[in-house]
Design an enzyme around this catalytic site. Structure first.
Site, mmCIF file in Angstrom:
data_model
loop_
_atom_site.group_PDB
_atom_site.id
_atom_site.type_symbol
_atom_site.label_atom_id
_atom_site.label_comp_id
_atom_site.label_asym_id
_atom_site.label_seq_id
_atom_site.Cartn_x
_atom_site.Cartn_y
_atom_site.Cartn_z
ATOM 1 N N ASP A 1 -5.535 -6.136 7.030
ATOM 2 C CA ASP A 1 -4.816 -6.438 5.804
ATOM 3 C C ASP A 1 -3.346 -6.515 6.184
ATOM 4 O O ASP A 1 -2.785 -5.538 6.680
ATOM 5 C CB ASP A 1 -5.070 -5.303 4.804
ATOM 6 C CG ASP A 1 -4.553 -5.650 3.430
ATOM 7 O OD1 ASP A 1 -4.303 -6.846 3.177
ATOM 8 O OD2 ASP A 1 -4.403 -4.731 2.617
ATOM 9 N N GLN B 1 -10.435 3.017 -4.002
ATOM 10 C CA GLN B 1 -10.583 1.562 -3.979
ATOM 11 C C GLN B 1 -11.377 1.051 -5.169
ATOM 12 O O GLN B 1 -11.638 -0.141 -5.276
ATOM 13 C CB GLN B 1 -11.284 1.112 -2.691
ATOM 14 C CG GLN B 1 -10.494 1.377 -1.445
ATOM 15 C CD GLN B 1 -9.234 0.552 -1.396
ATOM 16 O OE1 GLN B 1 -9.126 -0.479 -2.052
ATOM 17 N NE2 GLN B 1 -8.262 0.999 -0.631
ATOM 18 N N TRP C 1 -4.168 -7.658 -3.320
ATOM 19 C CA TRP C 1 -5.559 -7.276 -3.554
ATOM 20 C C TRP C 1 -6.448 -8.506 -3.652
ATOM 21 O O TRP C 1 -7.650 -8.419 -3.430
ATOM 22 C CB TRP C 1 -5.684 -6.423 -4.806
ATOM 23 C CG TRP C 1 -5.111 -5.067 -4.591
ATOM 24 C CD1 TRP C 1 -3.926 -4.588 -5.048
ATOM 25 C CD2 TRP C 1 -5.696 -4.023 -3.829
ATOM 26 N NE1 TRP C 1 -3.739 -3.305 -4.613
ATOM 27 C CE2 TRP C 1 -4.806 -2.927 -3.874
ATOM 28 C CE3 TRP C 1 -6.886 -3.900 -3.107
ATOM 29 C CZ2 TRP C 1 -5.076 -1.727 -3.229
ATOM 30 C CZ3 TRP C 1 -7.149 -2.695 -2.470
ATOM 31 C CH2 TRP C 1 -6.250 -1.633 -2.536
ATOM 32 N N LYS D 1 -4.077 18.335 -0.644
ATOM 33 C CA LYS D 1 -4.054 16.994 -0.102
ATOM 34 C C LYS D 1 -3.264 16.983 1.201
ATOM 35 O O LYS D 1 -2.262 17.668 1.329
ATOM 36 C CB LYS D 1 -3.408 16.059 -1.113
ATOM 37 C CG LYS D 1 -4.225 14.808 -1.250
ATOM 38 C CD LYS D 1 -3.641 13.685 -2.027
ATOM 39 C CE LYS D 1 -2.958 13.920 -3.310
ATOM 40 N NZ LYS D 1 -2.897 12.783 -4.165
ATOM 41 N N LYS E 1 2.275 13.878 4.743
ATOM 42 C CA LYS E 1 3.316 14.005 5.762
ATOM 43 C C LYS E 1 4.293 15.096 5.369
ATOM 44 O O LYS E 1 4.763 15.857 6.198
ATOM 45 C CB LYS E 1 4.067 12.680 5.883
ATOM 46 C CG LYS E 1 3.354 11.698 6.796
ATOM 47 C CD LYS E 1 4.204 10.476 7.049
ATOM 48 C CE LYS E 1 3.370 9.397 7.729
ATOM 49 N NZ LYS E 1 3.750 8.066 7.337
ATOM 50 N N PRO F 1 -10.500 -4.195 5.066
ATOM 51 C CA PRO F 1 -9.479 -4.248 6.124
ATOM 52 C C PRO F 1 -8.446 -3.151 5.980
ATOM 53 O O PRO F 1 -7.904 -2.953 4.895
ATOM 54 C CB PRO F 1 -8.842 -5.619 5.898
ATOM 55 C CG PRO F 1 -9.041 -5.894 4.447
ATOM 56 C CD PRO F 1 -10.341 -5.256 4.079
ATOM 57 N N TRP G 1 -10.138 -2.626 -3.990
ATOM 58 C CA TRP G 1 -10.972 -3.571 -3.271
ATOM 59 C C TRP G 1 -12.320 -3.788 -3.958
ATOM 60 O O TRP G 1 -12.787 -4.920 -4.070
ATOM 61 C CB TRP G 1 -11.179 -3.082 -1.837
ATOM 62 C CG TRP G 1 -11.742 -4.099 -0.918
ATOM 63 C CD1 TRP G 1 -11.287 -5.368 -0.734
ATOM 64 C CD2 TRP G 1 -12.867 -3.936 -0.052
ATOM 65 N NE1 TRP G 1 -12.061 -6.010 0.210
ATOM 66 C CE2 TRP G 1 -13.035 -5.146 0.641
ATOM 67 C CE3 TRP G 1 -13.735 -2.875 0.213
ATOM 68 C CZ2 TRP G 1 -14.043 -5.334 1.586
ATOM 69 C CZ3 TRP G 1 -14.726 -3.066 1.153
ATOM 70 C CH2 TRP G 1 -14.886 -4.273 1.826
#
Length: 1134
Positions: free
Chosen positions: A85, A625, A589, A677, A680, A46, A629
């Site tokens: 999520d 993850q 998590w 990378k 913002k 999610p 996850w």
RNA sequence: GGAAAUAUAGCUCAAUGGUUAGAGCGGCACCCUUAUACGGUGUUGGUUAAAGGUUAAAGUCCUUUUAUUUCCA
């Protein structure tokens, strides 16, 4: 009529196809058209909808989408339930920012209820944007009925799982030192600590402190031969922990020394203890054994003398005076402030002696516990033992000199730090210790230190009460089951994930927050009795009891399982005492890791759905993850496979050993084009919406998938998308346009009977053979979760074989006006290729593929599916694959390429026909092979004939090379010698080998031996290197010789071709239809006269002219140039 | 401090231990095309990050180092 397009517009195509899918519910049909008894299970990890999606989401979701679509093509029913999520710190922080509050204000300026309501709104803030992206990028996932982690049903499933664990003693309360963020007021999980940007380089004040040894029996040996005080030196990067020092740790096998010298700040004579390896770090060589008498305070060179050396084990048990005695007691005096052993002590930096503050370091905590060293604590207002630093990160009042000071400079506001005379607490401590003759060295030191990933301030290691899941209890099973999971790439599974499992610690589940799943545990205030609640029904039953006991109001019902409502629930213990809920929330998590169960509200509902969708056949998320996850899914699945009868039963039914997923792709990062990378801050992020608006979704998807394997980092460059658009989609679009151009003229609708493949011409059987090979390869690549290889194979086929060989060489077949079988065969073959490609590419480029498929199928109605995504994967027909034919065609391509390169070399262009080429015969099949593709070669290269020569007269110069692969196995170490012998072969030797099939050679072995070998023709490569007197080119074993003689006849034909070319160009420039007939008049120029007269009918046929006349008087028309002769041409439609 | 991945042409990527490391893009030149915004033929461009080692043979296997990235402490 097939649809014709002015030009390729992938953006427009995407929008139209999307509309088509929506109107006709294609996604729903792609599921409902497949049997529920043939499921393929995919779990959607999610996303959190509280931030804008980035281009990396397009990458991640393309991967998910590809395999779901592929499995659908293969006939599986692939349900993909979407999810959101919704809990967690990012949402809390966003709300706090929006409301302009901090954690401290919750319950004061704003109620917990208001706060949580704000979170509930915040969490779905960007749902629309996400749904929009999902649609536009062509990611098929069920958004109508997603699981949402904040729903009561979802939480109830979590409670059920927790209860299963609790009942098997896998859930317990403990006290540990954890990373803690004073600003957020909460501990940070290891998952959170590994967020990008957490570890940063910082400059901290560090102190080597002097701990004064107490003189007693244990320490007597340290005082031998010295008159000054003896100090143990210990280094710390966190001076604020010094008041809490309770022990010094040494390595038992490390060598330590005692040195007499002077304190560099107070100039007092001292005797210090530190690791031998580190002496040179603090003492200058010039000072060794220098005169102590001559030393004056402030001298650059401080004299020192090595007094004694001993092992760390000898220091054990030595007591010292408390360094900063703010807080002490009898227990501390008795059991703390002594030297203890620890395995983590090294001599890499510091002094080889580690200052230990039990409550501010995980290692320290463990070492002190093992050695029964008590901690330095004070009582709070409730009489509870607490550290010298409070939860805001300030010193408590008992630390009188620094009471109320923040321990980290960064916790002060910018204004406070800028104020005149401001000094960091670490600096103040240094100053104090310097004046007290307790500091030996004070320095700034740059090192990497973890920061809270959102509030951006350094964390503290801090002792906290927490609930843990005893993951260590199932560690072995988790390790074993992990080996049954197919990881892409494998190294992530064995390395990153495998190592993590090997070093597993218990899972810290507690979070001191407000917006999340509450821990369903109620306790008596004295901690005596404890209850874990596993369902709403169970809770309600308990509430009834509590109401009866008068602890709760009549008629109480719990509407919302979040705080604060759940905190209103007070239960009764067996002895009639009040029980309160443990105030913690659980790690978010856990929410996501429990989605296999909670998305179905298992086991309260949907047991059948769950059983059909467990475990997942496939999941995919970012490599970040791995410990997120992927770990929580695995951990929960393995634990439930041990402790839940319900899950055990399902596992048994579906034959699952206890995993949550069988295949997993962990994809890499998407970086900007320079390999940085996207962030913002740098503003180098790529907006997925803009990209899709510009290129459509297919080209970016194809680019991302074909450019690099999913698990490699992708350097995202928009130029690459454009290249994919031009090269792949442009080419494929053109093949379609070509087909349509002629199919519409000829009214080809595939209504005629199929021409048997075996009866089709060579070139058709060839492309069909390649197409089948391609289908099998692509099938295999998708099945192996190798989308990049699939995309590259398709691209190579379309570009190199289909467009630029098959169609290129087949063009003339479509120009013919009669309706022959050959033409029909060409149409059928071309059509089959197009429709098959549309299916093969559809998982990666779902929009264009569907457009292609539908446009073709709309006319022919060959297939009953209304979308390519409802069709089935092309079947592989082994009997249509003819490797011999594929080799022949390769030969044709190679010969053509060689001829063209020779033409280039000698400067004769392709329009000029040449009489013949000469091919030396390599082996007995060679001639037969070439003969079958002869016409293709001749027409492609504009040559009249091929001749073959065998080398009977030694006419051809040959070259021989060892075949290392074959020879290596045969001669092994003699390879070099053998190769040398072979390279020295004469033409006679080669001829002998060719004639006899073998030749004996001998090489020098170890003296005086020689070794004999019998060389076979298969051990060497023989090529015809040169044909004297001819223009020759080689490629591998292939050699081509070109006859460059231009007879007058050839010359005239060449001129004719030039003329045809000019007239065709004019036709095109004047925008005539390809079917328009014309009449032509041209200057009666002597250069073209003969050519026209002798090739008149040929020329007319090529240019579709009814008449072609030479006109000496012509003074109008278009001027063209042939070999520097100017000619006027008038063409007109008839 | 530990673990993992990656490193090959200006860029993006290939290369079952096997001869002279290849494609595409880009640049340059020429050419072909009644589908083409395509393509073809050349040309330009490499100490395969570095150093050792194993092997008859290393871009490929091993060791060490360096750089980049990710993860953990």
């Amino acid at each position: 009529m097939y649809k014709e397009y002015k030009q390729l517009n992938l953006s427009q195509t995407g929008k139209e196809v999307l509309e088509f899918w929506k109107q006709n519910n294609i996604f729903e049909k792609s599921i409902s058209s497949r049997s529920a008894n043939n499921p393929y299970t995919f779990y959607e990890g999610p996303p959190s909808a509280n931030g804008m999606p980035g281009i990396h989401h397009v990458m991640a979701r393309s991967i998910k989408d590809i395999f779901c679509r592929y499995k659908t093509l293969k006939g599986y029913q692939v349900k993909r339930k979407g999810g959101w999520d919704t809990h967690g710190l990012p949402i809390e922080l966003a709300v706090e920012k929006a409301l302009g509050i901090t954690k401290d204000d919750i319950g004061k300026k704003i109620t917990v209820k208001e706060y949580n309501d704000a979170c509930r709104k915040e969490v779905m803030r960007y749902t629309d944007v996400w749904n929009d992206l999902t649609e536009k990028m062509g990611y098929w996932v069920d958004l109508n009925d997603p699981y949402i982690t904040y729903k009561n049903e979802y939480i109830e499933s979590l409670w059920w799982i927790l209860k299963q664990l609790y009942d098997k003693d896998l859930l317990y309360k403990g006290y540990t030192v954890q990373p803690y963020s004073p600003k957020s007021g909460t501990g940070l999980s290891s998952h959170e600590l590994n967020q990008p940007g957490t570890y940063k380089m910082v400059k901290d004040t560090t102190i080597v402190a002097q701990f004064k040894v107490k003189r007693d029996a244990d320490s007597a040996f340290l005082f031998e031969g010295v008159s000054s005080d003896v100090f143990i030196l210990a280094w710390t990067t966190t001076p604020w922990t010094l008041p809490s020092n309770c022990a010094l740790a040494v390595g038992e096998n490390i060598n330590y020394v005692k040195i007499s010298t002077f304190n560099p700040y107070t100039f007092e004579p001292v005797c210090v203890v530190l690791a031998k390896d580190l002496v040179k770090k603090y003492f200058k060589a010039e000072g060794e054994n220098a005169s102590f008498e001559d030393y004056k305070g402030g001298d650059k060179i401080i004299p020192w003398k090595l007094e004694a050396e001993f092992k760390g084990s000898q220091l054990l048990g030595v007591h010292y005076e408390q360094l900063m005695p703010y807080v002490t007691n009898a227990d501390l005096e008795q059991n703390a402030f002594r030297v203890i052993p620890a395995d983590f002590v090294t001599t890499e930096d510091g002094t080889g002696i580690v200052h230990t503050a039990s409550i501010f370091g995980a290692d320290d905590f463990r070492a002190c516990k093992e050695n029964n060293v008590p901690s330095v604590l004070v009582k709070d207002e409730n009489g509870k033992d607490v550290p010298l630093v409070n939860k805001q990160g300030r010193f408590v009042d008992e630390v009188t000199d620094f009471a109320g000071y923040y321990v980290k400079e960064e916790y002060y506001t910018a204004e406070e730090r800028a104020a005149e005379g401001f000094k960091a607490t670490d600096v103040l401590i240094s100053i104090k210790l310097k004046t007290e003759n307790r500091a030996f060295d004070v320095k700034k030191y740059e090192h990497s230190y973890p920061h809270s990933w959102r509030s951006d301030e350094p964390i503290l290691y801090y002792p906290l009460d927490s609930w843990f899941i005893r993951t260590t209890a199932v560690k072995d099973k988790m390790v074993a089951l992990n080996k049954t999971i197919n990881w892409k790439p494998e190294s992530t599974g064995t390395g990153r994930f495998g190592n993590w499992l090997e070093n597993l610690v218990d899972w810290n589940l507690s979070r001191s927050r407000y917006w999340g799943t509450p821990l369903p545990i109620w306790r008596e205030e004295n901690g005596g009795e404890e209850k874990c609640i596993g369902s709403i029904a169970e809770l309600n039953a308990e509430i009834e009891k509590s109401i009866a006991a008068g602890f709760m109001p009549e008629g109480f019902t719990l509407e919302d399982m979040h705080r604060p409502y759940v905190d209103d629930v007070i239960l009764t213990s067996s002895t009639g005492n009040k029980m309160f809920r443990e105030p913690d929330l659980i790690d978010v998590w856990f929410d996501s890791g429990a989605m296999p169960y909670a998305q179905w509200h298992f086991p309260f509902e949907n047991k059948e759905e769950f059983a059909k969708a467990y475990p997942a056949d496939f999941i995919a998320e970012g490599v970040d993850q791995t410990r997120g996850w992927f770990f929580t899914l695995h951990a929960i699945a393995v634990m439930l496979s041990e402790c839940s009868d319900e899950v055990k039963a399902v596992n048994e039914k579906v034959g699952n050993g206890g995993v949550a997923f069988k295949n997993v792709i962990s994809n890499g990062l998407v970086l900007d084009k320079n390999g940085n990378k996207m962030s913002k801050r740098l503003g180098n992020g790529v907006d997925p919406f803009e990209t899709i608006e510009q290129f459509g979704a297919d080209a970016p998807r194809w680019y991302m998938i074909s450019n690099a394997a999913p698990w490699d980092n992708l350097k995202f460059n928009t130029d690459g998308i454009d290249e994919v658009r031009r090269k792949f989609f442009g080419t494929l679009y053109n093949t379609y346009s070509f087909f349509v151009l002629y199919a519409n003229i000829d009214k080809f609708t595939y209504s005629e009977a199929e021409i048997e493949i075996s009866k089709r011409p060579e070139i058709d059987r060839w492309i069909i053979s390649l197409l089948n090979t391609l289908s099998r390869e692509v099938d295999g690549f998708y099945a192996d979760f190798e989308p990049t290889k699939a995309a590259r194979a398709i691209q190579e086929f379309v570009d190199a074989h289909f467009s630029n060989w098959f169609i290129r060489l087949s063009r003339r077949r479509f120009w013919r006006s009669d309706n022959s079988d050959d033409k029909l065969s060409a149409y059928q073959t071309l059509y089959t290729c197009l429709i098959t490609i549309s299916k093969l590419m559809s998982p990666i480029a779902p929009f264009f593929a569907d457009r292609l498929y539908c446009d073709l199928n709309a006319v022919t109605g060959k297939e009953a599916f209304e979308s390519v995504h409802l069709a089935y994967f092309p079947e592989y027909h082994a009997e249509l694959v003819d490797t011999d034919l594929e080799e022949r065609m390769q030969l044709a391509q190679d010969v053509s390429s060689l001829v063209l390169s020779l033409r280039k070399k000698i400067g004769i262009n392709v329009r000029q026909p040449l009489s013949k080429i000469l091919l030396p015969i390599l082996d007995k099949d060679f001639k037969a092979h070439v003969e079958q593709v002869k016409e293709l070669i001749l027409s492609e290269t504009n040559i009249k004939d091929i001749e073959y020569i065998t080398d009977t007269a030694g006419f051809i110069k040959k070259k021989i090379k060892p075949n290392f692969k074959a020879l290596g196995q045969k001669v092994g170490k003699d390879m070099k010698a053998v190769a040398e012998v072979i390279n020295k072969f004469t033409n006679e030797d080669i001829a002998s080998l060719e004639a006899n099939g073998s030749i004996d050679i001998e090489v020098a072995g170890p003296e005086p031996l020689t070794t004999h070998y019998s060389l076979l023709t298969s051990d060497v490569d023989i090529i015809a290197e040169d044909v004297p007197g001819w223009q020759v080119a080689n490629l591998g074993k292939l050699t081509v010789a070109l006859d460059v003689t231009i007879t007058n006849e050839l010359k005239q034909e060449g001129i004719s071709r030039e003329l045809i070319n000019r007239i065709q160009n004019l036709r095109k420039a004047k925008e005539f239809e390809v079917t328009d007939k014309i009449s032509v008049r041209l200057s009666n120029h002597p250069y073209v006269k003969e050519a026209v007269e002798s090739n008149l009918s040929y020329i007319c046929a090529e240019i579709l002219a009814d008449s072609l006349t030479l006109d000496s008087q012509l003074n109008e028309g278009d001027k063209v140039e042939i070999d520097e002769n100017e000619i006027l041409i008038v063409i007109s439609k008839i």
